[in-house]
Design a protein around this motif. Structure first.
Motif, short mmCIF file in Angstrom:
data_model
loop_
_atom_site.label_atom_id
_atom_site.label_comp_id
_atom_site.label_asym_id
_atom_site.label_seq_id
_atom_site.Cartn_x
_atom_site.Cartn_y
_atom_site.Cartn_z
N ALA A 101 83.41 10.13 -9.86
CA ALA A 101 82.43 9.12 -8.56
C ALA A 101 83.95 9.32 -6.99
N LYS A 102 82.65 8.80 -6.37
CA LYS A 102 83.27 8.87 -4.91
C LYS A 102 83.68 7.92 -4.82
N PRO A 103 85.24 7.14 -3.78
CA PRO A 103 85.88 6.05 -3.81
C PRO A 103 85.18 4.98 -2.98
N CYS A 104 85.48 3.72 -3.22
CA CYS A 104 84.48 2.77 -2.99
C CYS A 104 85.11 2.63 -1.01
N GLY A 154 88.57 2.13 -0.69
CA GLY A 154 88.97 3.61 -1.36
C GLY A 154 89.91 3.35 -3.19
N LYS A 155 88.94 2.82 -4.05
CA LYS A 155 89.74 2.76 -5.23
C LYS A 155 88.44 3.18 -6.09
N PRO A 160 78.04 1.58 -4.45
CA PRO A 160 79.29 2.87 -4.84
C PRO A 160 80.20 1.13 -4.48
N PHE A 161 80.59 0.94 -4.45
CA PHE A 161 81.57 -0.55 -4.80
C PHE A 161 82.70 -0.43 -5.65
N CYS A 162 83.18 -0.77 -5.95
CA CYS A 162 84.08 -1.16 -7.20
C CYS A 162 84.62 -2.44 -6.97
#
Length: 59
Positions: free
Chosen positions: A8-11, A15-16, A24-26
Motif C-alpha cells: 500500500a502507499k504510505p500514510c 509515512g508509515k 489512506p492513513f495509518c
C-alpha cells in the motif's frame, strides 16, 4: 485488481504503511490531523475569489 500482497502507499501524514481500516492513513490520529489541516485552511482548493453578500456596498 490489487491483492493482499500488493504494498500500500504510505500514510500521507507520517509515512508509515497505511492500514486498510483508515486508508489512506495509518491511524485515526493521522486521519484527524489531516482533517484539522483542512479546517484550519492549511490545505485549500484554488478557485475564484468571491465577495460575501453582506460585504456588498449599497445594500
Amino acid at each position: 485488481m490489487k491483492d493482499a500482497t500488493t504494498p500500500a502507499k504510505p500514510c500521507p501524514q507520517c509515512g508509515k504503511p497505511a492500514v486498510h481500516k483508515f486508508r489512506p492513513f495509518c491511524s485515526p490520529r493521522c486521519k484527524q490531523v489531516d482533517l484539522g489541516k483542512w479546517f484550519n485552511e492549511v490545505y485549500v482548493i484554488p478557485g475564484e475569489e468571491t465577495i460575501p453578500a453582506n460585504d456588498e456596498d449599497g445594500e
